[in-house]
Design an enzyme around this catalytic site. Structure first.
Site, PDB file in Angstrom:
ATOM      1  N   ASP A 183      -0.243   5.182   0.862  1.00 49.28           N
ATOM      2  CA  ASP A 183      -0.754   6.098   1.989  1.00 49.28           C
ATOM      3  C   ASP A 183      -0.731   5.560   3.284  1.00 49.28           C
ATOM      4  O   ASP A 183      -1.047   4.406   3.426  1.00 49.28           O
ATOM      5  CB  ASP A 183      -2.186   6.708   1.470  1.00 49.28           C
ATOM      6  CG  ASP A 183      -1.923   7.361   0.540  1.00 49.28           C
ATOM      7  OD1 ASP A 183      -1.159   8.260   0.086  1.00 49.28           O
ATOM      8  OD2 ASP A 183      -3.134   7.273  -0.315  1.00 49.28           O
ATOM      9  N   ASP A 218       0.935  -1.141  -0.117  1.00 53.33           N
ATOM     10  CA  ASP A 218      -0.067   0.056  -0.024  1.00 53.33           C
ATOM     11  C   ASP A 218       0.765   1.221  -0.005  1.00 53.33           C
ATOM     12  O   ASP A 218       2.233   1.237   0.312  1.00 53.33           O
ATOM     13  CB  ASP A 218      -0.913  -0.214   1.251  1.00 53.33           C
ATOM     14  CG  ASP A 218      -1.791   1.342   1.466  1.00 53.33           C
ATOM     15  OD1 ASP A 218      -2.329   1.730   0.391  1.00 53.33           O
ATOM     16  OD2 ASP A 218      -1.666   1.785   2.605  1.00 53.33           O
TER      17      ASP A 218
END
Length: 297
Positions: free
Chosen positions: A90, A88
């Site tokens: 963020d 991922d």
């Protein structure tokens, strides 16, 4: 030994007594532990063991360590070095939520951040929440993207994680519910082989308030993990997935080593492995990399 328990603490904080204490704790439950193997002096150590499942080993070790800032990851010893990383972006590879920071340029950061919080906690549907937040940015000038990027910072250990795994032949992919405008830049900065995210639409001057369909969501992240593993001829056991939000849960659950990194409560509770106290280099120690093998961050 069939399994290994890896203990990781901030540099200089893993005293020799701590692996010894963890060793005694799992032995008390019937495990047959080996001798601690230091991966990084004062920071990371492996404790091989047999006769106990990984969940029991982690729980016993953490209880014995009495709240020390130590992360514990237990897994089968065989195949612990992974050939595919999917991460991922963020609050995982970068320290911020880029959509929230972009919304600040429209004076909407608090409103957007609250929707983000609920989405990442699994309280509302991710795709619906994304469309709603992007719609609020209609008309925002493209210069806001550049401003947001200038304020975006890599998570400590991000470059070390990607560069080390890539140097040992792993495919490293960024899979984000954010936007390709940012993932392309983060991928180049860290050395990711590929990046996958949503496409934020604009008219050449400003955002249109729309995102290209279909939305790159939880299911798309899982599909990307499976597609890349298939493309590389890898079993899912040879993969590592890391993230912090509810839209990461499917890929974290499917990967051979799925890690909740400084994660939201719903993710931390569901993941088989979690990192709460350390930077992203902890994922390298979990794979058995020694300090001398780890690339500069």
């Amino acid at each position: 030994m069939s399994h290994v328990l890896t203990l990781v603490a901030p540099p200089g904080q893993l005293a020799p007594a701590l692996p010894a204490r963890a060793r005694d704790a799992i032995a008390a439950l019937g495990a047959d532990p080996g001798t601690p193997d230091w991966l990084a002096e004062g920071e990371a150590a492996d404790l091989p063991f047999t006769g106990l499942n990984p969940e029991q080993a982690v729980a016993a070790a953490l209880a014995a360590l009495g709240g020390a800032a130590v992360d514990a990851i237990a897994q089968p010893a065989e195949g612990r070095r992974k050939a595919l990383l999917i991460a991922d972006m963020d609050s995982t590879i970068v320290t911020s939520e880029t959509l929230d920071e972009l919304a600040a340029y429209a004076g909407l950061k608090e409103r957007v951040a609250e929707i983000t919080r609920r989405s990442m906690n699994g309280e509302i549907d991710f795709a619906t929440a994304l469309r709603e937040r992007v719609a609020m940015l209609e008309g925002l000038g493209l210069e806001a993207l550049e401003g947001t990027w200038k304020g975006t910072h890599l998570m400590p250990g991000a470059r070390a994680l990607v560069r080390t795994m890539a140097a040992h032949g792993a495919h490293c992919a960024l899979a984000s519910g954010g936007f390709t405008w940012f993932t392309g830049r983060v991928a180049a900065l860290c050395g990711f082989t590929s990046h996958h995210a949503n496409v934020l639409l604009d008219d050449g001057r400003a955002l249109t308030g729309r995102v290209a369909e279909p939305v790159f969501d939880r299911d798309a992240k899982l599909a990307t993990l499976i597609a890349l593993a298939t493309e590389k001829g890898l079993p899912l056991a040879a993969t590592l997935a890391v993230g912090d939000g509810a839209n990461d849960l499917a890929m974290i659950g499917a990967a051979g080593l799925g890690v909740a990194f400084r994660a939201k409560p719903v993710v931390a509770a569901a993941a088989r492995a979690r990192v709460d106290h350390n930077d992203l280099r902890a994922l390298l120690y979990a794979q058995g990399y020694r300090a001398a093998e780890i690339a500069a961050d």
